[in-house]
Scaffold this active site. Structure first.
Site, PDB file in Angstrom:
ATOM      1  N   LYS A 167      68.363-103.764  47.973  1.00  0.00           N
ATOM      2  CA  LYS A 167      67.104-103.351  48.603  1.00  0.00           C
ATOM      3  C   LYS A 167      65.976-103.389  47.586  1.00  0.00           C
ATOM      4  CE  LYS A 167      67.517-102.358  52.390  1.00  0.00           C
ATOM      5  NZ  LYS A 167      67.648-103.340  53.521  1.00  0.00           N
ATOM      6  N   LEU A 168      64.750-103.564  48.071  1.00  0.00           N
ATOM      7  CA  LEU A 168      63.592-103.614  47.171  1.00  0.00           C
ATOM      8  C   LEU A 168      63.310-102.232  46.594  1.00  0.00           C
ATOM      9  CD1 LEU A 168      61.391-105.705  46.243  1.00  0.00           C
ATOM     10  CD2 LEU A 168      59.910-104.655  47.974  1.00  0.00           C
ATOM     11  N   ASN A 183      67.765-105.133  35.993  1.00  0.00           N
ATOM     12  CA  ASN A 183      68.524-105.728  37.091  1.00  0.00           C
ATOM     13  C   ASN A 183      69.320-106.906  36.544  1.00  0.00           C
ATOM     14  OD1 ASN A 183      69.263-106.352  39.890  1.00  0.00           O
ATOM     15  ND2 ASN A 183      67.987-108.157  39.597  1.00  0.00           N
ATOM     16  N   HIS A 185      70.941-110.540  37.766  1.00  0.00           N
ATOM     17  CA  HIS A 185      70.876-111.519  38.857  1.00  0.00           C
ATOM     18  C   HIS A 185      71.817-112.663  38.500  1.00  0.00           C
ATOM     19  CE1 HIS A 185      69.069-113.787  42.158  1.00  0.00           C
ATOM     20  NE2 HIS A 185      69.066-114.818  41.351  1.00  0.00           N
ATOM     21  N   GLU A 255      78.651-111.954  33.561  1.00  0.00           N
ATOM     22  CA  GLU A 255      77.762-110.818  33.861  1.00  0.00           C
ATOM     23  C   GLU A 255      78.268-109.560  33.205  1.00  0.00           C
ATOM     24  OE1 GLU A 255      76.637-110.061  37.939  1.00  0.00           O
ATOM     25  OE2 GLU A 255      76.984-112.159  38.422  1.00  0.00           O
TER      26      GLU A 255
HETATM   27  N1  LIG Z   1      61.284-104.157  43.044  1.00  0.00           N
HETATM   28  C1  LIG Z   1      62.452-104.823  42.863  1.00  0.00           C
HETATM   29  N2  LIG Z   1      63.543-104.464  43.571  1.00  0.00           N
HETATM   30  C2  LIG Z   1      64.725-105.127  43.382  1.00  0.00           C
HETATM   31  C3  LIG Z   1      64.800-106.206  42.480  1.00  0.00           C
HETATM   32  C4  LIG Z   1      63.617-106.570  41.739  1.00  0.00           C
HETATM   33  O1  LIG Z   1      63.635-107.500  40.895  1.00  0.00           O
HETATM   34  N3  LIG Z   1      62.481-105.859  41.963  1.00  0.00           N
HETATM   35  N4  LIG Z   1      65.991-106.906  42.320  1.00  0.00           N
HETATM   36  C5  LIG Z   1      66.925-106.764  43.441  1.00  0.00           C
HETATM   37  C6  LIG Z   1      68.224-107.461  43.245  1.00  0.00           C
HETATM   38  N5  LIG Z   1      68.104-108.827  43.775  1.00  0.00           N
HETATM   39  C7  LIG Z   1      68.243-109.866  42.903  1.00  0.00           C
HETATM   40  O2  LIG Z   1      68.610-109.711  41.723  1.00  0.00           O
HETATM   41  C8  LIG Z   1      67.845-109.069  45.148  1.00  0.00           C
HETATM   42  C9  LIG Z   1      68.440-108.257  46.098  1.00  0.00           C
HETATM   43  C10 LIG Z   1      68.200-108.482  47.464  1.00  0.00           C
HETATM   44  C11 LIG Z   1      67.372-109.515  47.865  1.00  0.00           C
HETATM   45  C12 LIG Z   1      67.101-109.716  49.323  1.00  0.00           C
HETATM   46  O3  LIG Z   1      66.586-110.737  49.720  1.00  0.00           O
HETATM   47  N6  LIG Z   1      67.436-108.688  50.128  1.00  0.00           N
HETATM   48  C13 LIG Z   1      67.292-108.796  51.588  1.00  0.00           C
HETATM   49  C14 LIG Z   1      68.049-107.657  52.264  1.00  0.00           C
HETATM   50  C15 LIG Z   1      69.559-107.803  51.987  1.00  0.00           C
HETATM   51  C16 LIG Z   1      70.355-106.702  52.682  1.00  0.00           C
HETATM   52  O4  LIG Z   1      69.763-105.655  53.041  1.00  0.00           O
HETATM   53  O5  LIG Z   1      71.583-106.916  52.862  1.00  0.00           O
HETATM   54  C17 LIG Z   1      65.819-108.654  51.971  1.00  0.00           C
HETATM   55  O6  LIG Z   1      65.061-107.957  51.280  1.00  0.00           O
HETATM   56  O7  LIG Z   1      65.503-109.214  53.029  1.00  0.00           O
HETATM   57  C18 LIG Z   1      66.797-110.347  46.922  1.00  0.00           C
HETATM   58  C19 LIG Z   1      67.040-110.149  45.563  1.00  0.00           C
HETATM   59  C20 LIG Z   1      67.131-105.305  43.798  1.00  0.00           C
HETATM   60  N7  LIG Z   1      65.820-104.712  44.057  1.00  0.00           N
HETATM   61  N1  LIG Z   2      70.201-110.669  43.674  1.00  0.00           N
HETATM   62  C1  LIG Z   2      71.085-109.587  43.403  1.00  0.00           C
HETATM   63  C2  LIG Z   2      72.506-110.102  43.287  1.00  0.00           C
HETATM   64  O1  LIG Z   2      72.864-111.083  43.927  1.00  0.00           O
HETATM   65  N2  LIG Z   2      73.291-109.416  42.447  1.00  0.00           N
HETATM   66  C3  LIG Z   2      74.643-109.828  42.256  1.00  0.00           C
HETATM   67  O2  LIG Z   2      75.499-109.089  43.112  1.00  0.00           O
HETATM   68  C4  LIG Z   2      76.789-109.062  42.492  1.00  0.00           C
HETATM   69  C5  LIG Z   2      77.256-107.634  42.486  1.00  0.00           C
HETATM   70  O3  LIG Z   2      78.598-107.611  42.065  1.00  0.00           O
HETATM   71  P1  LIG Z   2      79.246-106.182  41.696  1.00  0.00           P
HETATM   72  O4  LIG Z   2      78.902-105.244  42.825  1.00  0.00           O
HETATM   73  O5  LIG Z   2      80.723-106.500  41.606  1.00  0.00           O
HETATM   74  O6  LIG Z   2      78.660-105.752  40.383  1.00  0.00           O
HETATM   75  C6  LIG Z   2      76.625-109.598  41.064  1.00  0.00           C
HETATM   76  O7  LIG Z   2      77.054-110.943  40.979  1.00  0.00           O
HETATM   77  C7  LIG Z   2      75.135-109.529  40.861  1.00  0.00           C
HETATM   78  O8  LIG Z   2      74.633-110.493  39.941  1.00  0.00           O
END
Ligand SMILES: Nc1nc2c(c(=O)[nH]1)N[C@@H](CN(C=O)c1ccc(C(=O)N[C@@H](CCC(=O)O)C(=O)O)cc1)CN2
Ligand SMILES: NCC(=O)N[C@@H]1O[C@H](COP(=O)([O-])[O-])[C@@H](O)[C@H]1O
Length: 291
Positions: A167-168, A183, A185, A255
């Site tokens: 989530k954001l 974070n 990724h 990771e």
């Molecule tokens: N303010 C921030 N919040 C989060 C970040 C960030 O960089 N700034 N990183 C994310 C983690 N992430 C990638 O690393 C990431 C997680 C989720 C999404 C996404 O598109 N989520 C969907 C909803 C998915 C769901 O609810 O199952 C969406 O928003 O439509 C993209 C990137 C964590 N928070």
């Molecule tokens: N954009 C966010 C994203 O995709 N994150 C990814 O979710 C997995 C969580 O695994 P874990 O729950 O086993 O740590 C990890 O691969 C992480 O990089």
């Protein structure tokens, strides 16, 4: 003023720093940044390119103290909050390193939007409090952004680690924990990042693109998905016959190594900020080496 006094006490004659006559570097006083938990006491720059200022952290001061026969300044053990939405293997790696003693910090709370996920179950089985954020629709469970900030502050959390949290993060938390939220990724950002890029979606996109390398990125978190300052990356090969699952497993293994090593540096206050805003990790073994 404080930085100047500290700087004048340690740097010019400090044996661990390049001598002032060193052609490549000259020593410059630098402003100690606010509340980064990092003491920046000495800076140097490559002549002719004033933008590239490297600062060394308290390790140099400790070396100076040793030279003067004084004890090193003990680094305070850090308080961590981890955010997950799934299995939590990165969370478990970090927690295991904390219990083993290699990581100078403690996980005080697990935050999740999925209270039944594997990461939350592991936390409950290891007596780590679980907090639900954001509020679950129509459910009583969960905190508002302000309540979450208050809860983390009351626990005196130093750093927030996102580990598969989907989530954001709201701006209230970003502002309350400036330069203190990381974070991980599963791609080499800025490629294959942003809204919609999470989990297997990332690896499927990497394979479909024909990229020959992928790998984890650890970055500081800002208001947008995956656009914060990059702190660490590792390259992992993408093989010609890789399935998304095979690539995911290869990246995940890296990771775990990268996140534990990066959080160890964070807890030991070995993160320094270059003058152009790029964060660097100072080597544990050689304070003059950065990556
Ligand atoms: N303010 C921030 N919040 C989060 C970040 C960030 O960089 N700034 N990183 C994310 C983690 N992430 C990638 O690393 C990431 C997680 C989720 C999404 C996404 O598109 N989520 C969907 C909803 C998915 C769901 O609810 O199952 C969406 O928003 O439509 C993209 C990137 C964590 N928070
Ligand atoms: N954009 C966010 C994203 O995709 N994150 C990814 O979710 C997995 C969580 O695994 P874990 O729950 O086993 O740590 C990890 O691969 C992480 O990089």
């Amino acid at each position: 003023m404080e930085a100047q006094q500290t700087f004048s006490r340690f740097c010019p004659r400090h044996p661990a720093l390049p001598p002032p006559s060193h052609k490549k570097f000259q020593i410059l006083p630098c402003v100690v940044p606010k509340n980064l938990g990092i003491q920046r006491l000495c800076c140097s720059y490559t002549p002719g390119n004033k933008k590239r200022v490297f600062c060394v952290s308290r390790t140099v001061v400790d070396e100076a103290n040793k030279v003067k026969g004084e004890a090193a300044t003990p680094v305070r053990r850090k308080k961590l909050a981890v955010f997950v939405s799934g299995g939590g293997s990165n969370f478990k790696s970090i927690h295991h390193s904390s219990l083993k003693g290699s990581l100078h910090g403690d996980v005080l709370v697990l935050v999740t939007n999925k209270p039944d996920c594997g990461g939350a179950e592991y936390a409950r089985n290891n007596d780590i409090p679980v907090v639900v954020f954001p509020k679950i629709k129509d459910g009583s469970d969960g905190l508002s952004p302000t309540e979450l900030v208050d809860a983390l502050r009351s626990l005196q959390v130093d750093f927030i680690l996102l580990a598969g949290y989907l989530k954001l993060i709201p701006v209230e938390l970003i502002r309350a924990y400036e330069n203190s939220i990381l974070n991980i990724h599963p791609s080499l950002l800025p490629a294959f990042g942003g809204k919609g890029y999470y989990g297997m979606k990332v690896h499927k996109a990497v394979i479909a693109s024909g990229a020959r390398y992928s790998g984890p990125t650890i970055h500081f978190v800002d208001e947008h998905y995956d656009t914060g300052r990059i702190l660490a990356q590792r390259a992992v090969p993408v093989l010609a016959n890789d399935t998304a699952e095979e690539l995911a497993a290869r990246v995940l293994k890296e990771e775990h190594r990268l996140y534990v090593g990066t959080v160890e540096a964070l807890c030991e206050e070995r993160i320094v900020w270059r003058d152009d805003g790029v964060p660097l990790i100072q080597s544990k073994d050689n304070p003059n080496e950065f990556s």
